[in-house]
Design a protein around this motif. Structure first.
Motif, PDB file in Angstrom:
ATOM      1  N   SER A 189       0.805  -1.221   0.000  1.00 36.70           N
ATOM      2  CA  SER A 189       0.000   0.000   0.000  1.00 36.70           C
ATOM      3  C   SER A 189       0.836   1.267   0.000  1.00 36.70           C
ATOM      4  N   ARG A 243      -3.184   3.109  -2.846  1.00 34.79           N
ATOM      5  CA  ARG A 243      -4.472   2.450  -2.625  1.00 34.79           C
ATOM      6  C   ARG A 243      -5.533   3.173  -3.470  1.00 34.79           C
ATOM      7  N   PRO A 244      -5.357   3.214  -4.780  1.00 34.41           N
ATOM      8  CA  PRO A 244      -6.264   3.997  -5.623  1.00 34.41           C
ATOM      9  C   PRO A 244      -7.704   3.537  -5.563  1.00 34.41           C
ATOM     10  N   GLU A 245      -7.922   2.281  -5.201  1.00 38.57           N
ATOM     11  CA  GLU A 245      -9.297   1.766  -5.143  1.00 38.57           C
ATOM     12  C   GLU A 245     -10.115   2.431  -4.039  1.00 38.57           C
ATOM     13  N   VAL A 246      -9.446   3.031  -3.053  1.00 33.86           N
ATOM     14  CA  VAL A 246     -10.140   3.767  -1.983  1.00 33.86           C
ATOM     15  C   VAL A 246      -9.618   5.203  -1.918  1.00 33.86           C
ATOM     16  N   ARG A 247      -9.180   5.707  -3.065  1.00 35.43           N
ATOM     17  CA  ARG A 247      -8.674   7.079  -3.178  1.00 35.43           C
ATOM     18  C   ARG A 247      -7.552   7.341  -2.171  1.00 35.43           C
ATOM     19  N   GLY A 275      -2.898   7.360  -8.777  1.00 34.82           N
ATOM     20  CA  GLY A 275      -4.247   7.441  -9.331  1.00 34.82           C
ATOM     21  C   GLY A 275      -4.851   8.821  -9.370  1.00 34.82           C
ATOM     22  N   ASP A 300      -9.184   5.520   6.294  1.00 28.15           N
ATOM     23  CA  ASP A 300     -10.113   4.556   5.702  1.00 28.15           C
ATOM     24  C   ASP A 300     -11.148   4.177   6.761  1.00 28.15           C
TER      25      ASP A 300
END
Length: 259
Positions: free
Chosen positions: A2, A18-22, A55, A63
């Motif tokens: 990460s 961790r682009p999937e959760v900005r 990203g 998170d």
């Protein structure tokens, strides 16, 4: 992984990945961020850090989904230097430049405030967005923000949670400078390279004096500035003075000398 660490000459580039959760930060990511900047502290070949995200986003904060799913989430809220966002309750001994694309909000803004300097893309958005869902600032936001932009402006951002664009961020001192979208990392690397090329001993002494003077009465702060400056001179600063007298460092080149 990460968090990505990349060494570029004397610069350590630390990237939240961790682009999937900005690029929101969970506990493992926070620990990896802390470990990365501990590496910057201890590696004598590294002089400046750059903090960024993948990203097209810097960091959307903690998170909260991971916190809700983690039965040990209370461990992130202990009154220790092990902060929810990682290194934000420590004071780095070496300069750190934040390269901000996209959003740097809530805890992500606090991470950006932890850095010495902030390069923001022209379409970047900063703000205390956690105000919107009732989460407090616990990674240094209420401490660093007023020191950086003044109490009145800090209260505006903290109380309203409104978005701040790049132009306003530069205007009020929240950001150091802006750049075209997509170029924040490159701009931050260039700035970090400039810092790394400067005489380190005296730069770090002046930086430490500036940062440590908060909350200290003026007469004592001035004497502490003297102590730090004298130590820097004794560590090689006078040699740099002699090099200047011999002609080095003139004509707009600040990189000669080692003091």
């Amino acid at each position: 992984m990460s968090v990505i660490e990349e060494v570029v000459g004397p610069v350590l580039v630390v990237t939240i990945d961790r682009p999937e959760v900005r690029n929101a930060v969970d506990r493992p990511t926070a620990d990896r961020l802390s470990a990365a900047f501990e590496r910057l502290e201890t590696d004598e070949d590294l002089t400046v850090g750059v903090l960024t995200g993948t990203g097209g986003t810097f960091c959307a904060g903690a998170d909260l989904h991971a916190m809700g799913e983690d039965p040990s989430r209370a461990n992130r809220l202990e009154r220790t230097t092990r902060a929810p966002m990682g290194p934000t309750r420590t004071a780095p001994a070496k300069p750190v430049v934040a390269a901000i694309e996209g959003h740097a909000v809530a805890g992500g803004l606090e991470l950006a405030l932890w850095a010495d300097l902030r390069i923001v893309a022209e379409d970047a958005v900063l703000g205390v967005f956690c105000r919107r869902w009732g989460v407090p600032l616990i990674d240094g936001g209420t401490v660093r923000l007023p020191r950086l932009i003044g109490e009145g402006r800090a209260l505006d951002l903290v109380l309203t949670g409104r978005a701040v664009g790049a132009e306003e961020a530069v205007q009020i001192g929240l950001a150091t400078r802006s750049c075209p979208p997509g170029s924040a990392r490159a701009e931050a690397l260039a700035l970090a390279g400039e810092l790394a090329a400067l005489p380190q001993t005296t730069m770090l002494a002046d930086r430490a004096s500036l940062l440590e003077s908060y909350g200290v009465a003026l007469p004592e702060a001035l004497l502490e500035e003297h102590d730090g400056g004298l130590a820097a001179i004794e560590a090689g600063g006078m040699a740099a003075v002699e090099r200047f007298r011999a002609g080095e460092g003139r004509h707009g080149d600040p990189t000669t000398g080692s003091g």
